[in-house]
Design an enzyme around this catalytic site. Structure first.
Site, PDB file in Angstrom:
ATOM      1  N   HIS A  12      48.453  22.637  56.927  1.00 54.61           N
ATOM      2  CA  HIS A  12      48.635  23.163  55.576  1.00 54.61           C
ATOM      3  C   HIS A  12      47.328  23.794  55.100  1.00 54.61           C
ATOM      4  O   HIS A  12      46.261  23.532  55.665  1.00 54.61           O
ATOM      5  CB  HIS A  12      49.114  22.049  54.638  1.00 54.61           C
ATOM      6  CG  HIS A  12      50.556  21.692  54.884  1.00 54.61           C
ATOM      7  ND1 HIS A  12      51.065  20.433  54.704  1.00 54.61           N
ATOM      8  CD2 HIS A  12      51.583  22.467  55.325  1.00 54.61           C
ATOM      9  CE1 HIS A  12      52.358  20.451  55.011  1.00 54.61           C
ATOM     10  NE2 HIS A  12      52.685  21.659  55.389  1.00 54.61           N
ATOM     11  N   GLY A  59      54.855  28.740  58.111  1.00 54.55           N
ATOM     12  CA  GLY A  59      55.623  27.531  57.800  1.00 54.55           C
ATOM     13  C   GLY A  59      56.667  27.720  56.701  1.00 54.55           C
ATOM     14  O   GLY A  59      57.852  27.451  56.911  1.00 54.55           O
ATOM     15  N   ASP A  64      58.074  25.978  60.702  1.00 54.15           N
ATOM     16  CA  ASP A  64      58.258  24.559  61.063  1.00 54.15           C
ATOM     17  C   ASP A  64      59.603  24.382  61.791  1.00 54.15           C
ATOM     18  O   ASP A  64      59.717  23.605  62.728  1.00 54.15           O
ATOM     19  CB  ASP A  64      58.238  23.668  59.817  1.00 54.15           C
ATOM     20  CG  ASP A  64      56.917  23.736  59.076  1.00 54.15           C
ATOM     21  OD1 ASP A  64      56.161  22.765  59.113  1.00 54.15           O
ATOM     22  OD2 ASP A  64      56.637  24.785  58.472  1.00 54.15           O
ATOM     23  N   ASP A  84      48.828  18.309  54.217  1.00 52.30           N
ATOM     24  CA  ASP A  84      48.129  18.076  52.953  1.00 52.30           C
ATOM     25  C   ASP A  84      48.981  17.106  52.147  1.00 52.30           C
ATOM     26  O   ASP A  84      50.039  17.498  51.635  1.00 52.30           O
ATOM     27  CB  ASP A  84      47.969  19.405  52.221  1.00 52.30           C
ATOM     28  CG  ASP A  84      47.368  19.224  50.828  1.00 52.30           C
ATOM     29  OD1 ASP A  84      47.030  18.074  50.467  1.00 52.30           O
ATOM     30  OD2 ASP A  84      47.255  20.230  50.116  1.00 52.30           O
ATOM     31  N   HIS A  91      58.530  24.066  51.139  1.00 56.50           N
ATOM     32  CA  HIS A  91      59.381  23.872  52.318  1.00 56.50           C
ATOM     33  C   HIS A  91      59.313  22.434  52.836  1.00 56.50           C
ATOM     34  O   HIS A  91      59.421  22.195  54.035  1.00 56.50           O
ATOM     35  CB  HIS A  91      59.006  24.873  53.408  1.00 56.50           C
ATOM     36  CG  HIS A  91      57.561  24.779  53.861  1.00 56.50           C
ATOM     37  ND1 HIS A  91      56.495  24.904  53.007  1.00 56.50           N
ATOM     38  CD2 HIS A  91      57.035  24.545  55.084  1.00 56.50           C
ATOM     39  CE1 HIS A  91      55.376  24.767  53.694  1.00 56.50           C
ATOM     40  NE2 HIS A  91      55.666  24.540  54.949  1.00 56.50           N
ATOM     41  N   ASP A  94      61.757  21.260  55.453  1.00 59.04           N
ATOM     42  CA  ASP A  94      61.473  21.727  56.827  1.00 59.04           C
ATOM     43  C   ASP A  94      60.436  20.829  57.498  1.00 59.04           C
ATOM     44  O   ASP A  94      60.507  20.546  58.700  1.00 59.04           O
ATOM     45  CB  ASP A  94      60.938  23.168  56.820  1.00 59.04           C
ATOM     46  CG  ASP A  94      61.953  24.178  56.322  1.00 59.04           C
ATOM     47  OD1 ASP A  94      63.001  23.766  55.783  1.00 59.04           O
ATOM     48  OD2 ASP A  94      61.700  25.386  56.467  1.00 59.04           O
ATOM     49  N   ARG A 100      61.062  14.450  61.765  1.00 60.32           N
ATOM     50  CA  ARG A 100      62.242  13.723  62.248  1.00 60.32           C
ATOM     51  C   ARG A 100      62.544  14.068  63.707  1.00 60.32           C
ATOM     52  O   ARG A 100      62.831  13.192  64.524  1.00 60.32           O
ATOM     53  CB  ARG A 100      63.448  14.053  61.359  1.00 60.32           C
ATOM     54  CG  ARG A 100      64.702  13.362  61.811  1.00 60.32           C
ATOM     55  CD  ARG A 100      65.908  13.663  60.931  1.00 60.32           C
ATOM     56  NE  ARG A 100      67.074  13.139  61.615  1.00 60.32           N
ATOM     57  CZ  ARG A 100      67.742  13.796  62.553  1.00 60.32           C
ATOM     58  NH1 ARG A 100      67.372  15.016  62.899  1.00 60.32           N
ATOM     59  NH2 ARG A 100      68.760  13.234  63.160  1.00 60.32           N
TER      60      ARG A 100
END
Ligand SMILES: O=C(CO)COP(=O)(O)O
Length: 133
Positions: A12, A59, A64, A84, A91, A94, A100
């Site tokens: 980030h 991103g 992502d 961050d 997002h 995402d 996950r």
């Protein structure tokens, strides 16, 4: 499956300087692997190192999710994602989906510098070579 291990590098905005410094410090190790990054992160790393990076979308524009897709295809072996934790991200769904999928596919993911340092050393020591079969 594939001949070299592939590493995804993501940061980030407030963590990009840290990731670039990390990439400079470990450039000789990272250079031995296939490298993928989200758009702006990849641009920064390529501008400040000699590393060759497969750049995906930024991103917030789906990068992502593209990394997630590579994970599903078993094309990513390690994710270094310096998040961050103090800034809301448009997002965020995402980001959660990417984390996950790392859990679904047992892909190691470092989300801060301390764990990134441990993982890069493990990678260099061959601890992830079992993923090459
Ligand atoms: O937002 C990101 C990850 O969630 C990173 O994207 P950029 O590398 O394009 O800034």
């Amino acid at each position: 499956m594939h001949k070299i291990l592939n590493v995804a590098l993501i940061a980030h905005d407030k963590k990009k300087d840290t990731l670039v410094s990390f990439c400079i410090a470990y450039e000789s190790i990272l250079a031995k692997y296939g490298l993928y990054a989200t758009g702006t992160t990849g641009k920064r790393i390529m501008a400040e190192t000699n590393l060759d990076i497969h750049r995906l979308a930024s991103g917030p524009l789906g990068g992502d999710q593209q990394i997630g897709s590579l994970i599903v295809n078993k094309d990513i072996d390690l994710v270094i994602f310096l998040r961050d934790p103090l800034t809301a991200q448009a997002h965020e769904p995402d980001i959660q989906a990417l984390i996950r999928l790392c859990d679904v596919y047992s892909v190691p993911i470092a989300t801060n510098l301390a764990s990134a340092e441990i993982f890069i050393k493990a990678l260099n020591d061959g601890e992830l070579n079992w993923r090459l079969d």
